[in-house]
Motif scaffolding. Structure first.
Motif, PDB file in Angstrom:
ATOM      1  N   ALA A 101       0.874  -1.071  -0.131  1.00 26.40           N
ATOM      2  CA  ALA A 101       0.076   0.121   0.002  1.00 26.40           C
ATOM      3  C   ALA A 101       0.899   1.329   0.074  1.00 26.40           C
ATOM      4  CB  ALA A 101      -0.897  -0.105   1.005  1.00 26.40           C
ATOM      5  N   ALA A 102       2.025   1.092   0.855  1.00 30.54           N
ATOM      6  CA  ALA A 102       2.896   2.477   0.982  1.00 30.54           C
ATOM      7  C   ALA A 102       3.699   2.520  -0.438  1.00 30.54           C
ATOM      8  CB  ALA A 102       3.819   2.368   1.965  1.00 30.54           C
ATOM      9  N   ARG A 103       4.178   1.460  -0.882  1.00 31.57           N
ATOM     10  CA  ARG A 103       4.834   1.489  -2.424  1.00 31.57           C
ATOM     11  C   ARG A 103       3.713   2.063  -3.579  1.00 31.57           C
ATOM     12  NH1 ARG A 103       6.719  -3.786  -0.907  1.00 31.57           N
ATOM     13  NH2 ARG A 103       5.316  -4.803  -2.476  1.00 31.57           N
ATOM     14  N   ALA A 104       2.541   1.815  -3.372  1.00 34.42           N
ATOM     15  CA  ALA A 104       1.374   2.256  -4.391  1.00 34.42           C
ATOM     16  C   ALA A 104       1.405   3.797  -4.312  1.00 34.42           C
ATOM     17  CB  ALA A 104       0.148   1.544  -4.176  1.00 34.42           C
ATOM     18  N   ASP A 105       1.402   4.130  -2.924  1.00 33.74           N
ATOM     19  CA  ASP A 105       1.545   5.822  -2.602  1.00 33.74           C
ATOM     20  C   ASP A 105       2.555   6.348  -3.361  1.00 33.74           C
ATOM     21  OD1 ASP A 105      -1.111   5.567  -1.306  1.00 33.74           O
ATOM     22  OD2 ASP A 105      -0.256   5.411   0.674  1.00 33.74           O
ATOM     23  N   VAL A 106       3.631   5.883  -3.196  1.00 35.44           N
ATOM     24  CA  VAL A 106       5.064   6.354  -3.445  1.00 35.44           C
ATOM     25  C   VAL A 106       4.923   6.521  -4.993  1.00 35.44           C
ATOM     26  CG1 VAL A 106       7.644   6.198  -3.774  1.00 35.44           C
ATOM     27  CG2 VAL A 106       6.358   5.832  -1.632  1.00 35.44           C
ATOM     28  N   ARG A 107       4.313   5.497  -5.731  1.00 33.11           N
ATOM     29  CA  ARG A 107       4.231   5.501  -7.303  1.00 33.11           C
ATOM     30  C   ARG A 107       3.512   6.440  -7.598  1.00 33.11           C
ATOM     31  NH1 ARG A 107       4.816  -0.415  -6.757  1.00 33.11           N
ATOM     32  NH2 ARG A 107       2.582  -0.806  -6.529  1.00 33.11           N
TER      33      ARG A 107
END
Length: 236
Positions: A90-96
């Motif tokens: 979920a956090a990686r998706a936010d960064v992307r």
């Protein structure tokens, strides 16, 4: 016909740096292992970096790791001070969403959305109000020369037009990092040159653009080149 000129968006701060540190990927294979990417350290500067190599060399593995779509066996991907590999999905998706734009070989447009709606899609995810996101999408479609095609579905566009919509969508949130995976692979030479010009202009606006290609002629036009063979990455 020349490609339209992309107008750089104003940036309050410099885009976050993209860095790979001791990055590697090993996959299980039968009773053994396959090293898809050998340990690799590199800082990707603003401008256009071409990652070139034959099919199966490890180019897409590298791109997937840089995007956080895959988890490395060793090492880290850093976006500024953020360790992408230490985050949950979920956090990686936010960064992307905050830092990346993506252009794929097959454009990956949503088939039931118009060109305008496809460009708006990441802005919708980001919570931008409808009037603002509609104006931003129209602006981007105009920049890639498709202001008259906003109401068309992907099936009503040529391959080159669909790829230009994909570039407009990738730029919707003005990302600092643009990852392009063989974006000219399914296009004729003239249309491919138009797409490459748009990517060069995007890099010229201060973005870090990483272009995966198997074509050495395309790679020769980049600001820097990385060569991948059997999972080993070497600079030009």
């Amino acid at each position: 016909m020349t490609a339209p000129t992309l107008t750089p968006a104003a940036r309050p701060t410099a885009p976050a740096a993209l860095r790979a540190e001791h990055l590697s990927r090993i996959y299980p294979s039968g009773d053994g292992q396959v090293q898809a990417l050998a340990p690799f350290t590199h800082t990707f500067p603003p401008g256009l970096t071409a990652v070139v190599g034959p099919s199966g060399s490890g180019k897409s593995t590298l791109l997937n790791l840089l995007a956080g779509f895959d988890t490395p066996t060793t090492g880290h991907v850093l976006i500024g001070d953020t360790d992408l590999t230490a985050l949950d999905e979920a956090a990686r998706a936010d960064v992307r969403l905050a830092h990346y734009g993506f252009v794929f070989q097959n454009h990956n447009l949503v088939s039931i959305l118009t060109a305008q709606e496809n460009v708006e899609f990441p802005l919708t995810l980001a919570g931008m109000p409808p009037r603002e996101r509609q104006a931003r999408a129209r602006e981007l479609l105009a920049q890639v020369g498709l202001e008259q095609r906003g109401g068309h579905l992907p099936s009503q566009l040529s391959g080159g037009e669909a790829q230009r919509v994909a570039i407009a969508r990738a730029l919707a949130r003005d990302p600092g990092i643009l990852l392009a995976d063989e974006p000219t692979g399914n296009l004729d030479t003239r249309t491919g040159e138009r797409i490459l010009t748009l990517l060069q202009q995007s890099a010229g606006a201060g973005r870090t653009v990483v272009l995966i290609t198997h074509d050495p002629d395309i790679a020769a036009l980049a600001d820097q080149r990385l060569h991948v063979r059997d999972g080993v990455v070497t600079p030009d």
